[in-house]
Write an enzyme that holds these catalytic residues in place. Structure first.
Site, PDB file in Angstrom:
ATOM      1  N   LYS A  67       0.155  -2.914  -2.387  1.00  0.00           N
ATOM      2  CA  LYS A  67      -0.555  -2.985  -1.100  1.00  0.00           C
ATOM      3  C   LYS A  67      -1.945  -3.629  -1.278  1.00  0.00           C
ATOM      4  O   LYS A  67      -2.109  -4.517  -2.083  1.00  0.00           O
ATOM      5  CB  LYS A  67      -0.661  -1.591  -0.484  1.00  0.00           C
ATOM      6  CG  LYS A  67       0.675  -0.856  -0.462  1.00  0.00           C
ATOM      7  CD  LYS A  67       0.655   0.350   0.422  1.00  0.00           C
ATOM      8  CE  LYS A  67       1.953   1.127   0.253  1.00  0.00           C
ATOM      9  NZ  LYS A  67       2.208   2.086   1.290  1.00  0.00           N
ATOM     10  N   GLU A 117      13.051   2.373   4.446  1.00  0.00           N
ATOM     11  CA  GLU A 117      11.821   3.135   4.277  1.00  0.00           C
ATOM     12  C   GLU A 117      11.483   3.860   5.578  1.00  0.00           C
ATOM     13  O   GLU A 117      10.885   3.259   6.484  1.00  0.00           O
ATOM     14  CB  GLU A 117      10.666   2.200   3.923  1.00  0.00           C
ATOM     15  CG  GLU A 117      10.857   1.425   2.652  1.00  0.00           C
ATOM     16  CD  GLU A 117       9.524   1.012   2.058  1.00  0.00           C
ATOM     17  OE1 GLU A 117       9.208   1.472   0.967  1.00  0.00           O
ATOM     18  OE2 GLU A 117       8.781   0.273   2.711  1.00  0.00           O
ATOM     19  N   SER A 176       7.361   7.792  -0.525  1.00  0.00           N
ATOM     20  CA  SER A 176       6.869   8.885  -1.369  1.00  0.00           C
ATOM     21  C   SER A 176       7.757   9.188  -2.565  1.00  0.00           C
ATOM     22  O   SER A 176       7.952  10.355  -2.930  1.00  0.00           O
ATOM     23  CB  SER A 176       6.637  10.147  -0.522  1.00  0.00           C
ATOM     24  OG  SER A 176       5.649   9.906   0.456  1.00  0.00           O
TER      25      SER A 176
HETATM   26  C1  PEP Z   1       5.720   1.512   0.265  1.00  0.00           C
HETATM   27  O1  PEP Z   1       4.601   1.053   0.247  1.00  0.00           O
HETATM   28  O2  PEP Z   1       6.687   0.782   0.527  1.00  0.00           O
HETATM   29  C2  PEP Z   1       5.912   2.934  -0.051  1.00  0.00           C
HETATM   30  C3  PEP Z   1       7.124   3.412  -0.035  1.00  0.00           C
HETATM   31  O3  PEP Z   1       4.786   3.657  -0.308  1.00  0.00           O
HETATM   32  P1  PEP Z   1       4.750   5.152  -0.944  1.00  0.00           P
HETATM   33  O4  PEP Z   1       5.643   5.136  -2.170  1.00  0.00           O
HETATM   34  O5  PEP Z   1       3.330   5.398  -1.266  1.00  0.00           O
HETATM   35  O6  PEP Z   1       5.288   6.089   0.093  1.00  0.00           O
END
Ligand code: PEP
Length: 249
Positions: free
Chosen positions: A11, A167, A210
């Site tokens: 990110k 996601e 997560s």
């Molecule tokens: C993501 O950025 O795609 C993500 C799943 O973040 P996190 O693992 O922090 O939830």
């Protein structure tokens, strides 16, 4: 069964030196491990340094977004050609932060994806429902709508350069993980929908939201899961190495 794939999404974190340092450490533990694929998505500015830092390791480096035009007046955007000049080999498209913070529509995402595929840039196309949509029992409906442009692209390009990431928005960066049953239902739906519509081998299907060392083993054990897209737990070697170890067995 697909080869497992672990993808780090850094990110808007880590500058050039920090990305290179982390990539170097990760690469020293990966060393062309052939049992799973490992891809990293740093900031645009860190792509080149990350490639250099992980050279000869077999790790692929990509971007977090890509525009659909070759060039022009699109302030703040980046083209496939610029990414490929940097050495990027894939891009995320439709990450929930792009959809919900920057209001990128399915139509816009389809254009991004089509241009990438036309130019041989692999895509990781992200889909997932919000908490409200889940509470209103609209998860499947939302996934179907978000998948629709991708299905057309799979028909046109085959699934060779495509990865899908499921996601759930409410699980990203929140510490709330979808249950094994939630993941099984969503991934099962996505696989069936894609194969019914395209007759193609279904692209690799990642879970994201997560993911940590504590929950990843149960998730990757599912037949319908080919790997993970990881945000928070990819930002340090301490948190990411255990995920790499789980993938390598
Ligand atoms: C993501 O950025 O795609 C993500 C799943 O973040 P996190 O693992 O922090 O939830």
């Amino acid at each position: 069964m697909h080869k497992p794939l672990l993808v780090a999404n850094w990110k808007m974190n880590l500058g050039i030196s920090a990305s290179a340092l982390l990539a170097k450490e990760i690469a020293s533990h990966y060393k062309n491990n052939s049992s799973y694929d490992l891809w990293l998505a740093p900031s645009y500015t860190a792509i080149e340094a990350t490639i250099k830092a992980s050279a000869s390791s077999g790790i692929k480096i990509g971007a977090q977004n890509v525009h659909w035009e070759k060039s022009g007046a699109f302030t703040g955007e980046i083209s496939v050609a610029i990414l490929q000049e940097l050495g990027a080999s894939f891009s995320l498209i439709g990450h929930s932060e792009r959809r919900h913070i920057f209001y990128e529509s399915d139509e816009m995402l389809a254009k991004r994806a089509e241009c990438a595929l036309n130019n041989n840039l692999t895509i990781i196309y992200c889909i997932g429902e919000t908490l409200q949509e889940r509470t209103e029992n609209k998860t499947i409906q939302v996934l179907e709508q978000q998948l629709s442009p991708l299905i057309n692209l799979i028909k046109k390009f085959t699934s060779k350069n495509i990865v899908i990431a499921y996601e759930p928005v409410w699980a990203i960066g929140t510490g709330k993980v979808a249950t094994i049953e939630d993941i099984q239902i969503a991934h099962g739906f996505i696989s069936k929908k894609v194969s019914d519509c395209t007759g193609e081998i279904v692209p690799r299907l990642l879970y994201g939201g997560s993911v940590t060392a504590e929950n990843f083993q149960d998730i990757i054990n599912l037949d319908v899961v080919d790997g993970a897209l990881v945000g928070g737990a990819s930002l340090s070697v301490e948190k990411f190495l255990p995920l790499m170890r789980i993938c390598s067995v």
